[in-house]
Write a protein that holds these residues in place. Structure first.
Motif, short mmCIF file in Angstrom:
data_model
loop_
_atom_site.label_atom_id
_atom_site.label_comp_id
_atom_site.label_asym_id
_atom_site.label_seq_id
_atom_site.Cartn_x
_atom_site.Cartn_y
_atom_site.Cartn_z
N MET A 1 0.85 -1.16 0.00
CA MET A 1 0.00 0.00 0.00
C MET A 1 0.89 1.23 0.00
O MET A 1 1.99 1.21 0.54
N GLN A 2 0.42 2.30 -0.61
CA GLN A 2 1.16 3.56 -0.63
C GLN A 2 0.35 4.66 0.02
O GLN A 2 -0.88 4.69 -0.09
N ILE A 3 1.08 5.54 0.72
CA ILE A 3 0.45 6.73 1.28
C ILE A 3 1.24 7.94 0.79
O ILE A 3 2.42 7.82 0.44
N ASN A 4 0.59 9.08 0.77
CA ASN A 4 1.26 10.30 0.36
C ASN A 4 1.52 11.15 1.60
O ASN A 4 0.67 11.27 2.47
N SER A 5 2.74 11.69 1.69
CA SER A 5 3.07 12.58 2.79
C SER A 5 3.68 13.85 2.20
O SER A 5 4.38 13.81 1.19
N LYS A 6 3.41 14.95 2.87
CA LYS A 6 3.91 16.24 2.40
C LYS A 6 5.43 16.27 2.34
O LYS A 6 6.02 16.74 1.39
N ASP A 7 6.08 15.75 3.37
CA ASP A 7 7.53 15.83 3.47
C ASP A 7 8.29 14.73 2.76
O ASP A 7 9.43 14.92 2.36
N GLN A 44 15.57 11.50 15.47
CA GLN A 44 14.15 11.78 15.39
C GLN A 44 13.46 10.78 14.48
O GLN A 44 14.04 10.22 13.57
N LYS A 45 12.19 10.59 14.78
CA LYS A 45 11.31 9.78 13.96
C LYS A 45 10.12 10.67 13.59
O LYS A 45 9.96 11.75 14.14
N TYR A 46 9.32 10.20 12.69
CA TYR A 46 8.16 10.96 12.25
C TYR A 46 6.92 10.10 12.41
O TYR A 46 6.90 8.95 11.98
N LEU A 47 5.91 10.67 13.02
CA LEU A 47 4.63 10.00 13.18
C LEU A 47 3.70 10.63 12.15
O LEU A 47 3.21 11.75 12.32
N GLN A 48 3.51 9.92 11.04
CA GLN A 48 2.79 10.43 9.88
C GLN A 48 1.35 9.92 9.90
O GLN A 48 1.12 8.72 10.02
N SER A 49 0.41 10.85 9.76
CA SER A 49 -1.00 10.47 9.66
C SER A 49 -1.26 9.80 8.32
O SER A 49 -0.73 10.23 7.29
N LEU A 50 -2.08 8.76 8.33
CA LEU A 50 -2.51 8.15 7.08
C LEU A 50 -3.72 8.86 6.50
O LEU A 50 -4.01 8.75 5.33
N GLN A 51 -4.43 9.61 7.35
CA GLN A 51 -5.64 10.27 6.91
C GLN A 51 -5.38 11.66 6.32
O GLN A 51 -6.11 12.11 5.45
#
Length: 147
Positions: A1-7, A44-51
């Motif tokens: 599955m793929q998600i899109n993130s701004k960064d 650091q880690k990133y907690l990315q929303s899927l929504q």
């Protein structure tokens, strides 16, 4: 599955990567699904929303910020996470990064907790008085006890 993130653009994730936050995070109660992005070589880690593709939090392991971070969790928190013990839980603190990086703070009072086994997450408020909401990471107290 793929998600899109701004960064990070398009990210490939699996169902096992998804962390469920039944109550969301403080001020983001509608956001229930996140993925933890670990950049090799960085603390650091990133907690990315899927929504929401533009919503992500920069988080750190509190042990990388202060010595002796030992939150006391009530038994009902372990029950909520369906955890047999705290060793099943990973603790993270959310960073607030202003324009001047040297003014960066982390919230030691309200950690994000993730059960490594069942991928359940929550942000809680600790009863302990010695953990501040805005702990300055680059202060002279860095790597000392938070109290």
């Amino acid at each position: 599955m793929q998600i899109n993130s701004k960064d990070f653009g398009l990210l490939d994730i699996t169902q096992e990567d998804i962390i469920n936050f039944p109550n969301g995070l403080f001020a983001f109660e509608e956001e229930h699904k996140f993925v933890l992005i670990d950049m090799d070589g960085y603390k650091q880690k990133y907690l990315q929303s899927l929504q929401t593709e533009y919503l992500r939090f920069i988080i750190f392991n509190p042990d990388d910020i202060v010595l002796d971070y030992q939150p006391r969790l009530p038994k009902e928190i372990l029950t909520m996470f369906e955890a047999n013990g705290e060793e099943e839980l990973a603790f993270f603190v959310i960073a607030m990064i202003p324009e001047d990086l040297h003014e960066m703070t982390v919230n030691l009072k309200s950690p994000v907790i993730i059960n490594r086994n069942n991928k359940m997450g929550a942000q809680i408020i600790l009863d302990q008085q010695n953990y501040p909401i805005r702990y300055r990471v680059f202060s002279q107290r860095r790597r000392e006890s938070a109290c």
